[in-house]
Design a protein around this motif. Sequence first.
Motif, PDB file in Angstrom:
ATOM      1  N   PRO A 113       0.820  -1.213   0.000  1.00 28.29           N
ATOM      2  CA  PRO A 113       0.000   0.000   0.000  1.00 28.29           C
ATOM      3  C   PRO A 113       0.851   1.258   0.000  1.00 28.29           C
ATOM      4  CG  PRO A 113      -0.696  -1.504   1.744  1.00 28.29           C
ATOM      5  CD  PRO A 113       0.550  -2.057   1.173  1.00 28.29           C
ATOM      6  N   SER A 114       0.326   2.297  -0.616  1.00 22.22           N
ATOM      7  CA  SER A 114       1.121   3.516  -0.735  1.00 22.22           C
ATOM      8  C   SER A 114       1.364   4.174   0.615  1.00 22.22           C
ATOM      9  CB  SER A 114       0.444   4.489  -1.697  1.00 22.22           C
ATOM     10  OG  SER A 114      -0.905   4.657  -1.354  1.00 22.22           O
ATOM     11  N   VAL A 115       0.463   3.957   1.572  1.00 20.94           N
ATOM     12  CA  VAL A 115       0.668   4.589   2.871  1.00 20.94           C
ATOM     13  C   VAL A 115       1.917   4.035   3.551  1.00 20.94           C
ATOM     14  CG1 VAL A 115      -1.665   5.310   3.409  1.00 20.94           C
ATOM     15  CG2 VAL A 115      -1.006   2.991   3.874  1.00 20.94           C
ATOM     16  N   ILE A 116       2.268   2.805   3.253  1.00 23.21           N
ATOM     17  CA  ILE A 116       3.480   2.230   3.836  1.00 23.21           C
ATOM     18  C   ILE A 116       4.698   2.955   3.270  1.00 23.21           C
ATOM     19  CG2 ILE A 116       4.877   0.159   4.051  1.00 23.21           C
ATOM     20  CD1 ILE A 116       2.511  -0.449   5.519  1.00 23.21           C
ATOM     21  N   GLY A 241      -6.958  15.759  -2.025  1.00 24.10           N
ATOM     22  CA  GLY A 241      -6.945  14.904  -0.849  1.00 24.10           C
ATOM     23  C   GLY A 241      -6.880  15.664   0.454  1.00 24.10           C
ATOM     24  N   ILE A 242      -6.118  16.769   0.451  1.00 24.22           N
ATOM     25  CA  ILE A 242      -5.900  17.408   1.730  1.00 24.22           C
ATOM     26  C   ILE A 242      -7.036  18.340   2.098  1.00 24.22           C
ATOM     27  CG2 ILE A 242      -4.672  19.533   1.124  1.00 24.22           C
ATOM     28  CD1 ILE A 242      -2.610  18.785   3.158  1.00 24.22           C
TER      29      ILE A 242
ATOM     30  N   GLY B 113      -7.248   2.752 -15.172  1.00 26.24           N
ATOM     31  CA  GLY B 113      -6.232   3.775 -14.970  1.00 26.24           C
ATOM     32  C   GLY B 113      -6.669   4.947 -14.116  1.00 26.24           C
ATOM     33  N   VAL B 114      -7.941   4.975 -13.738  1.00 26.26           N
ATOM     34  CA  VAL B 114      -8.423   6.111 -12.959  1.00 26.26           C
ATOM     35  C   VAL B 114      -7.795   6.088 -11.567  1.00 26.26           C
ATOM     36  CG1 VAL B 114     -10.469   7.133 -11.924  1.00 26.26           C
ATOM     37  CG2 VAL B 114     -10.586   6.195 -14.225  1.00 26.26           C
ATOM     38  N   PRO B 115      -7.232   7.207 -11.128  1.00 29.30           N
ATOM     39  CA  PRO B 115      -6.573   7.210  -9.821  1.00 29.30           C
ATOM     40  C   PRO B 115      -7.578   7.096  -8.692  1.00 29.30           C
ATOM     41  CG  PRO B 115      -6.364   9.357 -10.886  1.00 29.30           C
ATOM     42  CD  PRO B 115      -7.093   8.490 -11.837  1.00 29.30           C
ATOM     43  N   SER B 116      -7.117   6.583  -7.562  1.00 27.57           N
ATOM     44  CA  SER B 116      -8.060   6.292  -6.490  1.00 27.57           C
ATOM     45  C   SER B 116      -8.703   7.539  -5.910  1.00 27.57           C
ATOM     46  CB  SER B 116      -7.376   5.480  -5.389  1.00 27.57           C
ATOM     47  OG  SER B 116      -6.248   6.155  -4.912  1.00 27.57           O
ATOM     48  N   ALA B 210      -7.135   6.328  -0.050  1.00 26.70           N
ATOM     49  CA  ALA B 210      -7.732   7.616  -0.413  1.00 26.70           C
ATOM     50  C   ALA B 210      -9.222   7.503  -0.674  1.00 26.70           C
ATOM     51  CB  ALA B 210      -7.026   8.171  -1.647  1.00 26.70           C
ATOM     52  N   ALA B 211      -9.602   6.505  -1.492  1.00 22.94           N
ATOM     53  CA  ALA B 211     -11.015   6.391  -1.830  1.00 22.94           C
ATOM     54  C   ALA B 211     -11.844   5.996  -0.618  1.00 22.94           C
ATOM     55  CB  ALA B 211     -11.192   5.353  -2.938  1.00 22.94           C
ATOM     56  N   ILE B 212     -11.269   5.202   0.274  1.00 20.61           N
ATOM     57  CA  ILE B 212     -12.024   4.709   1.426  1.00 20.61           C
ATOM     58  C   ILE B 212     -12.323   5.830   2.416  1.00 20.61           C
ATOM     59  CG2 ILE B 212     -12.048   3.037   3.277  1.00 20.61           C
ATOM     60  CD1 ILE B 212     -11.902   1.511   0.907  1.00 20.61           C
TER      61      ILE B 212
END
Lengths: 282, 280, 291
Positions: A113-116, A241-242, B113-116, B210-212
Motif C-alpha cells: 500500500p502507498s501509505v506504507i 486529498g488534503i 487507470g483512474v486514480p483512487s 484515499a477512496a475509502i
Amino acid sequence: MEVKEKVIEKILLLIALSSISILTLIALFIFGEGLPFIWKFGPIDFLFGKRWVPSHGEFGIFPMIVGSFWVTVGALLLGIPLGLACAIFLCEWIPPLAAMFLRPAIQLLAAIPSVIYGFWGLMVLVPLVRNYLGGSGLSIFSGSIILGFMILPTIISISEDSLRALPPSYKAGAFALGATHWQTIWRVLVPAARSGIVASIILGMGRAIGETMAMIMILGNAVKLPTSFLDSARTLTTNIGIEMGYASGDHRQALFATGVILFFIIMILNSSAILLSRRRIG
Amino acid sequence: MRSNRFRFLTQSLAKTLIWAAALSTIAVMILILLQILVEGLPDLRFSFFFESPKSMGREGGILTTIIGTVALTLVAIIVATPLGVGTAIFLREYTRESRISRVIRFGTDCLAGVPSIIFGLFGFVFFVIFLNMGWSILSGGLTLAAMILPTIICTTEEAIKTIPYSYREVSYSLGGTKWQTVTRAVLPSALPGIFTGIILSVGRSIGETAAIILTAGSSLVMPTSLFSPIRTMAVHFYILAREGISMEMAYRTGATLILIVLFVNTIANFLLNRYIRHRI
Amino acid sequence: MDRQIQNSKLKIQNLGILVFLLMLSLILGSGGCQRSKAGITVAGSTSVEPFAELLAEEYMIRNPHSHIYVQGGGSTAGIEAVRSHAANIGMSSRSLMGTEKSLYAVTIAKDAIAIIIHPRNPVEDLSLEKVREVFSGRIRNWKEIGGQDHPIILVTREEGSGTREAFQKLVMGEEEISLEALVQDSNGAIRQVVSGDPNAIGYISLGLVNEKVKALRISGVEPNVKNIESGRYHLVRPFLFVFNGEPTGEAKAFLDFVICPEAQELLCKEGLISILSTSSEGKVGSQRKGY
C-alpha cells in the motif's frame, strides 16, 4: 428456448456495459460538479492562476500542475533507469535460482500500500534530506524518490515482459554477427521492445500522477509555486486529498474542478498507453 | 567498427552498473518493508487482532478495523464478480471483435487507470451524497467494486482464453445451447482463474486508502449494519501515523498490513502462474 | 456425471439469482433508506473529534445499547451536516458565523491554541505581533527573533480547518498566512513535523502539546490552564456541539453526559479547559441560541 438464449445474451450485454457505464457515471458526476465551476471562474484563471487561497476565493491551480509535473519527472528520472536496469537484469543476467525468488518479489512489491511507502519516506527519507540537503525535508525531491520506487514494479514487470516476448532469433542473430552480450541488449533487444517499454513508462507515469496518500505525507503541501527541487509542493491529487474533507460550496467545486483536470490528463496518458500496447500485440 | 577491447570494456561497465542498480533497488525495497516489520512485529500479540481499539487507538487492538476491511472487501467482491465475469463471458463468448467489444474494452482499460482519489470523489458525490448512503460500508464497498472491476474482467478473460475450443465443441455437438455451454463447459474450468482475479482484487482493496476515507468514513466503533461508517486497517495506519497518536500502534498496524498484503498476493501470484499460463 | 453437471449448473444459477437479488435490494434499499442505523452521528471538526471519540467511548461503556459514530470532516462540514440532518450533532472548533447562528450551540470545552517550536530551539517567548510577522512571511530567519541563523519553516493547517480559522482570527487578523508554509492535515501531523525539524514553527491545540514540542509564551504569558481561565492567555477558542433545534433523545443524553463533571474531568486530563470553571466567559454549558 431460443427466447431464453436471446434474453440471456441481452442481459450479458447489459452487464458488459457496466464498466463503460461506471466510467461514464464517474465522468458525469465529477464533470457535473467541476465543469460549471471552471466555466464560472474562467478556465484561464483556473489553470494558470498562481494563487490558491480558497478563503479569499482565489483558485489558481498552476502551482499544483507544476508540482505534479516535477514530482512525476523526478519519479521517472529515478524509475526509468533503475526499472530498465532491473528488467534487463531479470531477463538476461540473473542466475535462474534467484529469478525464482526475485520475480514474485517484484510482483509483491507492486501490491504494498502507498501509505506504507509514505510512512517510510516520512520516517527515514525526509530527515535524511533535511539533514544533508537542507530545507525541511518535505520536498519534491523526497516525493520523487518515493514515487520513483512506487512505480518501479510497474516499469520492471511490463518492460521485462516485452523483452521476454521478443523472438529468440533477434538475440541469436546478433550473437551470430559477433556482438557482445551488452551490445545485443542495448542495440537490438531494447530498441525492439521499445513500444512495450514506452507503454510501461506511460503506465508508470499514470500511477505517479495519480498517487495521493504518500504524497500528502511527504511533499509538505505548500501552496506556493515551487521553484526548486527542495521546495515543498502540492500535486493535483494532494490538493484534492488534503482539502476535500473540509470543503464546501465554491471550495468543494474547485476541488472537483481539479479532479476534472486530473481526469483529463490521466485519460490522455492511458489512451496513449493503450494505443501503444495494442499496436504491439495486434 | 570499434575495437574489440572497447566493446568488452563497455560490456563489463554496463554489466556492473546494471547489477549494482538491480541489487540496490531490491535492497531499498526490502529495507522499506523491513523497517516497519522490525518495529512492529516483536510486539504483536494475538490479542492485537481480537481487541477493539481503545482510547482513540492508543490501546487495545485493531479488531474493528479488521472487520471493516473484511466487510468492505466482501461487498466489493460480491458486487464486482458477477459484473466482471458477465462482462468477460460476453466479450469472449458472445461477440467477435466489433464496435461493441472495442468500446467495452476501452471502458475497462480506462477504468483501470483512474486514480483512487478520483474514485474517492466519485464515491463521495454519488454514493454518500446523491444516493444518500452516507459514509458507510456500502458506499465504500461499492466504490471499491468499481475499482476492482477491471481486474476481475481482465483475469476472467485470460482464464476463459486458456480453455481450449474443444470443450465448447463437445458441448455444441451434444446439442447444448450457448448459455449451457458457457455455464457447464467453460465456466467451471475457468473458476480457478476467476478466483485468482478475486484474490488479486482483495490484495488491492486492503491497501486502498484515499477512496475509502472519502466514502467509508473513519469511525472506530464496531459497525452494526451496512450503513455504518468504518475504518479499514490501511486508513487506521494512516491516521495513527499522521496524528502521532501512538507510534507503537502505527508500527504494529503497519506490520500487520504488510504481512496480510504479502500473504494474499503471494497466493494470488501463485494461482496466477498456475492457472493462467501467460502473465498479465 | 450428468447429475453432477446438473447440480453444479443449478448451483451457479441459484448463486447468480441470489447475487442479482442482493444487488437489486442493495440499490433499491439504499435509495429510499435513510441511514437506518441505530444511534447518533457526531460529525465535524477534527480538532474536537478525538475528544468526542473519547467521550463517546466512555458514554457507550455506561450505556451499552447506544451507538455513537464520530467522524471528522471539519467544522464547516459538521455544521452543514447538522443543518441538513445528515448528522445529529455537529462539532465545531470555532464560533458560529452568519446564518449558522440560527443553530443551537453548546460549548462543551475550551481549547487554547499553542504556538509550538522544537524543544532545542532557544526561543522561548514571542509577542503576538512577532508571531504574526513570522507567519505572514515578513520575518524569515530565526536570528531576527533571537534564534539561530536559519530560515524559518512555517507549518500550518489546511484551508477549511477550524483550527486554522481560529488561528487566522486570533493571531493573523487581516493578514494572510504565507503561501510558502507547509500544510499538514491534522494537529498531530503538525506536531510531528515540528518535533522533527529544529527550525519549524506551527500551531496546534494546547491539549496536544507533549514533551516532543515546546509551546511558546506569548508576550510573557505561559499557555496553561490558569492563564487561560484568567484570560491572560487569549488564544482560546470554544469547542461546540451544534444541534438543529433543541437536542432531544439520545443526542440530549450524550450532551448531558459531556457537560457533567466526570466527562469534563476526562477532558481536562486530555488537556482541554473545562467549562465548569470559574472564568468569566464560561458558564456550565453556555446554552444560548446563536452562540
